[in-house]
Design a protein around this motif. Structure first.
Motif, short mmCIF file in Angstrom:
data_model
loop_
_atom_site.label_atom_id
_atom_site.label_comp_id
_atom_site.label_asym_id
_atom_site.label_seq_id
_atom_site.Cartn_x
_atom_site.Cartn_y
_atom_site.Cartn_z
N GLU A 19 2.13 -5.36 2.88
CA GLU A 19 0.95 -6.09 3.35
C GLU A 19 0.98 -7.56 2.93
N ARG A 75 -4.35 2.34 7.82
CA ARG A 75 -4.53 1.27 6.83
C ARG A 75 -4.32 -0.11 7.47
N ALA A 76 -3.27 -0.24 8.26
CA ALA A 76 -3.00 -1.52 8.93
C ALA A 76 -4.14 -1.89 9.88
N GLU A 125 -7.32 -0.95 9.58
CA GLU A 125 -8.47 -1.31 8.76
C GLU A 125 -8.37 -2.74 8.26
N ARG A 126 -7.16 -3.18 7.99
CA ARG A 126 -6.95 -4.54 7.46
C ARG A 126 -6.70 -5.55 8.57
N HIS A 127 -6.81 -5.10 9.82
CA HIS A 127 -6.65 -5.97 10.99
C HIS A 127 -5.30 -6.69 11.00
N ALA A 128 -4.24 -5.96 10.66
CA ALA A 128 -2.90 -6.53 10.75
C ALA A 128 -2.60 -6.88 12.21
N TYR A 187 0.87 -1.18 0.00
CA TYR A 187 0.00 0.00 0.00
C TYR A 187 0.90 1.22 0.00
#
Length: 285
Positions: A75, A107-108, A110-113, A57
């Motif tokens: 990612e 962003r991380a 939101e993507r549940h990293a 990203y």
């Protein structure tokens, strides 16, 4: 006009590459360390790959319709890696870097990293303080090493190119050492032809996506890492990274005429397990 953030595009590579080169050059010159990129063209080449990769990203900062900075988030695995983050030297100290960092952290989230990690140059006090304020914890000091290829082989530790059939064994090894896999990076490295594995007593005991600045390695013991380093034909990116607290490996490198370039700090947010084996981080983590 205020600074705006937007997703990066492949056509941003030229502008972002020049800024990346100039920003790292300025801070490294200030502290009398070698440049991270040898030229603007080299930096542009790296960012061209990142801006075109579906595994990364990217976010770009614009001021008065001109690009003034960028940041990236790897990612490809359960842990996200930050960087390179750079801001035009003429636009620094205007909170642009903070906003670029906040964007990739959002962003991380939101993507549940499971976690987010980065490495920062230890001489760069401002970035260390910024990342700490943003919630990152310091985990350990990392040494960048460089020098001529060693050409060393170890009986019983056979180094060979990795293949897709090695992914499961390498994932299991990384899981044992770090508590998570890095299969996305390894798969890309296998396709690029840079990945290597070490076989000892009939099983894979170490692997590397490369022995380089943008590559990582995982091993059961230091012997596996020594086999990988000893067999490496070169050290792309101006060297490779190793945890300074691994005194046995650090001494071995020094005894084999590899030199310390500079030190970095590994910082993390979220999931982190103390390594249960030996490893070499990439500049992302």
């Amino acid at each position: 006009m205020s600074v705006i953030l937007r997703p990066g595009r492949p056509e941003d590579a030229a502008a972002c590459g020049v800024i990346c080169f100039e920003a790292f050059k300025a801070i490294n010159d200030e502290h009398n360390f070698p440049w991270d990129f040898p030229s603007a063209e080299a930096a542009t080449g790296t960012l061209t790959i990142l801006l075109s990769s579906p595994g990364f990203y990217s976010v770009v900062a614009e001021k008065d319709a001109n690009v003034v900075g960028s940041n990236f988030l790897d990612e490809r695995g359960p842990i996200a890696g930050v960087g390179p983050i750079t801001v035009d030297p003429s636009s620094q100290n205007q909170t642009i870097g903070r906003r670029l960092m906040a964007a990739v952290l959002a962003r991380a989230s939101e993507r549940h990293a499971a976690g987010v990690r980065l490495l920062q140059s230890a001489f760069h006090n401002r970035s260390l303080c910024l990342y700490t304020k943003l919630g990152f914890e310091t985990r350990e000091t990392i040494s960048k090493m460089n020098g001529a290829p060693l050409g060393i082989k170890f009986p019983g530790y056979d180094v060979r190119p990795a293949s897709a059939t090695d992914l499961a064994a390498c994932a299991a090894l990384c899981q044992r050492v770090h508590g998570h896999h890095r299969n996305g990076e390894l798969d890309d490295a296998i396709k690029a032809g840079t990945a290597r594995v070490v076989e000892h007593l009939g099983k894979i005991t170490a692997y590397a996506t490369g022995v380089a600045f943008f590559a990582h390695a995982v091993a059961e013991t230091n012997q596996g890492l020594q086999a990988l380093i000893g067999a490496a034909p070169d050290f792309p990116g101006g060297g490779f990274l190793l945890p300074t607290r691994n005194g046995e490996l650090f001494r071995w490198c020094l005894q084999n005429r590899l030199r310390l370039v500079h030190q970095l700090t590994l910082m993390t947010v979220g999931l982190y397990n103390e390594p249960a084996g030996a490893y070499l981080p990439s500049v992302l983590y």
